[in-house]
Write a protein that holds these residues in place. Structure first.
Motif, mmCIF file in Angstrom:
data_model
loop_
_atom_site.group_PDB
_atom_site.id
_atom_site.type_symbol
_atom_site.label_atom_id
_atom_site.label_comp_id
_atom_site.label_asym_id
_atom_site.label_seq_id
_atom_site.Cartn_x
_atom_site.Cartn_y
_atom_site.Cartn_z
ATOM 1 N N SER A 214 31.855 53.902 32.318
ATOM 2 C CA SER A 214 31.703 52.469 32.052
ATOM 3 C C SER A 214 31.521 51.700 33.354
ATOM 4 N N VAL A 215 30.556 50.770 33.362
ATOM 5 C CA VAL A 215 30.341 49.869 34.501
ATOM 6 C C VAL A 215 29.998 48.482 33.959
ATOM 7 N N TYR A 216 30.542 47.447 34.590
ATOM 8 C CA TYR A 216 30.284 46.089 34.109
ATOM 9 C C TYR A 216 30.785 45.057 35.111
ATOM 10 N N THR A 217 30.440 43.796 34.890
ATOM 11 C CA THR A 217 31.032 42.678 35.619
ATOM 12 C C THR A 217 31.928 41.922 34.650
ATOM 13 N N ILE A 218 32.993 41.347 35.176
ATOM 14 C CA ILE A 218 33.927 40.631 34.321
ATOM 15 C C ILE A 218 34.619 39.538 35.121
ATOM 16 N N TYR A 219 34.949 38.449 34.438
ATOM 17 C CA TYR A 219 35.691 37.374 35.066
ATOM 18 C C TYR A 219 37.122 37.859 35.313
ATOM 19 N N LYS A 220 37.767 37.258 36.289
ATOM 20 C CA LYS A 220 39.116 37.665 36.684
ATOM 21 C C LYS A 220 40.052 37.798 35.484
ATOM 22 N N GLU A 221 40.669 39.003 35.369
ATOM 23 C CA GLU A 221 41.665 39.263 34.336
ATOM 24 C C GLU A 221 42.548 40.416 34.808
ATOM 25 N N ASN A 222 43.652 40.647 34.097
ATOM 26 C CA ASN A 222 44.573 41.714 34.478
ATOM 27 C C ASN A 222 44.547 42.917 33.538
ATOM 28 N N TYR A 223 43.880 42.782 32.392
ATOM 29 C CA TYR A 223 43.939 43.837 31.377
ATOM 30 C C TYR A 223 43.402 45.166 31.891
ATOM 31 N N TYR A 224 42.239 45.170 32.527
ATOM 32 C CA TYR A 224 41.609 46.430 32.921
ATOM 33 C C TYR A 224 42.310 47.088 34.115
ATOM 34 N N ILE A 225 43.247 46.366 34.734
ATOM 35 C CA ILE A 225 43.990 46.963 35.852
ATOM 36 C C ILE A 225 45.445 47.259 35.448
ATOM 37 N N THR A 226 45.622 47.630 34.177
ATOM 38 C CA THR A 226 46.926 48.085 33.694
ATOM 39 C C THR A 226 47.088 49.560 34.052
ATOM 40 N N PRO A 227 48.132 49.949 34.799
ATOM 41 C CA PRO A 227 48.257 51.350 35.245
ATOM 42 C C PRO A 227 48.675 52.318 34.147
ATOM 43 N N ASN A 228 49.601 51.892 33.274
ATOM 44 C CA ASN A 228 50.125 52.769 32.229
ATOM 45 C C ASN A 228 50.392 51.979 30.948
ATOM 46 N N PHE A 229 50.495 52.716 29.828
ATOM 47 C CA PHE A 229 50.644 52.076 28.529
ATOM 48 C C PHE A 229 51.861 52.623 27.806
ATOM 49 N N ASP A 230 52.447 51.784 26.969
ATOM 50 C CA ASP A 230 53.704 52.128 26.295
ATOM 51 C C ASP A 230 53.542 53.233 25.263
ATOM 52 N N ASN A 231 52.350 53.282 24.656
ATOM 53 C CA ASN A 231 52.145 54.295 23.624
ATOM 54 C C ASN A 231 50.675 54.682 23.551
ATOM 55 N N GLU A 232 50.409 55.736 22.800
ATOM 56 C CA GLU A 232 49.049 56.288 22.711
ATOM 57 C C GLU A 232 48.071 55.318 22.069
ATOM 58 N N ASN A 233 48.521 54.549 21.076
ATOM 59 C CA ASN A 233 47.632 53.595 20.409
ATOM 60 C C ASN A 233 47.155 52.504 21.367
ATOM 61 N N ASP A 234 48.079 52.024 22.205
ATOM 62 C CA ASP A 234 47.703 51.003 23.187
ATOM 63 C C ASP A 234 46.703 51.555 24.193
ATOM 64 N N TYR A 235 46.930 52.805 24.591
ATOM 65 C CA TYR A 235 46.018 53.427 25.551
ATOM 66 C C TYR A 235 44.636 53.649 24.927
ATOM 67 N N LEU A 236 44.604 54.097 23.667
ATOM 68 C CA LEU A 236 43.336 54.297 22.971
ATOM 69 C C LEU A 236 42.578 52.981 22.832
ATOM 70 N N GLU A 237 43.283 51.916 22.499
ATOM 71 C CA GLU A 237 42.652 50.601 22.383
ATOM 72 C C GLU A 237 42.075 50.170 23.727
ATOM 73 N N PHE A 238 42.806 50.432 24.782
ATOM 74 C CA PHE A 238 42.339 50.109 26.133
ATOM 75 C C PHE A 238 41.070 50.877 26.473
ATOM 76 N N LEU A 239 41.069 52.194 26.239
ATOM 77 C CA LEU A 239 39.903 53.023 26.538
ATOM 78 C C LEU A 239 38.678 52.582 25.737
ATOM 79 N N THR A 240 38.893 52.258 24.476
ATOM 80 C CA THR A 240 37.801 51.803 23.618
ATOM 81 C C THR A 240 37.238 50.487 24.131
ATOM 82 N N THR A 241 38.113 49.589 24.540
ATOM 83 C CA THR A 241 37.692 48.278 25.034
ATOM 84 C C THR A 241 36.849 48.398 26.296
ATOM 85 N N ILE A 242 37.338 49.151 27.272
ATOM 86 C CA ILE A 242 36.613 49.210 28.545
ATOM 87 C C ILE A 242 35.316 50.012 28.420
#
Length: 287
Positions: A214-242
């Motif tokens: 994945s490659v893109y430009t984005i306005y300043k945010e903190n979501y894509y620079i989250t190091p770890n996730f509490d559970n597998e569903n959150d991580y899957l949602e993150f991967l799908t989003t990016i």
């Protein structure tokens, strides 16, 4: 008659005073303009000096550091291999790993945690990591003050055992230093060459290879620079989003068994950042 003469003299003095005032206003504006111009030239000079120091410093680091191609051995480990044998993954794992000798680098800067190379860009730098994400925004590899900064890993990440999302930052310099050439990933000359879809990262403990998805430009945010996730569903949602954010459609898949690497520029004047995500596909422990 005398009254007329007095009025004329009075008007003359008023006009003369007004002209004198106008003259000083013009001089003042000229001095302000000259000051701003000189300040701008000074800032450009400092910008140029910072860039020159960074270029010279990294050229010396590359020259003085033992960097070599590393062929696979019995210790080489393939990561989360897909079942589909037509997946580009199987072509990328044939590429050699990168191995860097960190002995001299750690002597020069004990904050050194790795070396990164991004295909199709100028990115070929040692990576540093400290106790915050601000120091290396304004300091070079030798810790001298420099607004070009350096390439650094998020202080929250584990540089030995990679997190779910390992984040690396650098300024996007106009002359192409640091992550200045990361803008290449959004040009057709980069993304039409599949050989560019690889990042090689060497650390003192292992050599790794990462496949871009994945490659893109984005306005300043903190979501894509989250190091770890509490559970597998959150991580899957993150991967799908990016992955869905990508400006380029990559064939590679990504799932919760993957560890990913995120490269991000600092925000530009418009507040946007250039972002690249890649997944770990091959590694080898160093002996």
């Amino acid at each position: 008659m005398n009254n007329h003469i007095n009025i004329t003299r009075s008007e003359f003095h008023r006009k003369k005073k007004k002209l004198r005032l106008r003259k000083w206003v013009i001089i003042l504006f000229f001095l302000i303009f000259l000051g701003l111009l000189l300040f701008s030239f000074f800032k450009v000079y400092l910008w140029y000096q910072d860039n020159q120091k960074i270029e010279t410093m990294n050229d010396d680091l590359i020259t003085d550091t033992n960097i070599k191609e590393k062929e696979d051995t019995e210790n080489t480990e393939l990561i989360n291999a897909p079942e589909d044998k037509n997946n580009d993954y199987w072509n990328y794992i044939k590429m050699n790993l990168l191995e860097v000798d960190f002995n001299d680098l750690l002597t020069k800067n004990s904050d050194t945690v790795g070396w990164i190379e991004v295909k199709g860009t100028n990115i070929n730098y040692p990576i540093v990591k400290t106790t915050d994400n601000s120091y290396y925004l304004s300091h070079a590899y030798d810790k001298s003050k420099n607004e070009a900064g350096w390439v650094f890993m998020d202080y929250r990440n584990n540089a030995v055992n990679f997190d779910q999302n390992t984040i690396i930052y650098a300024h996007s310099r106009y002359n192409g230093t640091m992550f200045g050439s990361l803008k290449n990933i959004l040009s057709s000359s980069w993304y039409t060459n599949k050989n560019n879809y690889i990042i090689r990262l060497s650390t003192p403990t292992e050599n790794t290879m990462w496949q871009v998805f994945s490659v893109y430009t984005i306005y300043k945010e903190n979501y894509y620079i989250t190091p770890n996730f509490d559970n597998e569903n959150d991580y899957l949602e993150f991967l799908t989003t990016i992955k869905n954010r990508s400006a380029v459609e990559f064939s590679g898949t990504v799932n919760t068994n993957d560890k990913i690497l995120t490269l991000s520029t600092c925000q530009d004047n418009s507040g946007n950042r250039i972002v690249m995500h890649a997944k770990l596909i091959k590694k080898e422990k160093r002996t």
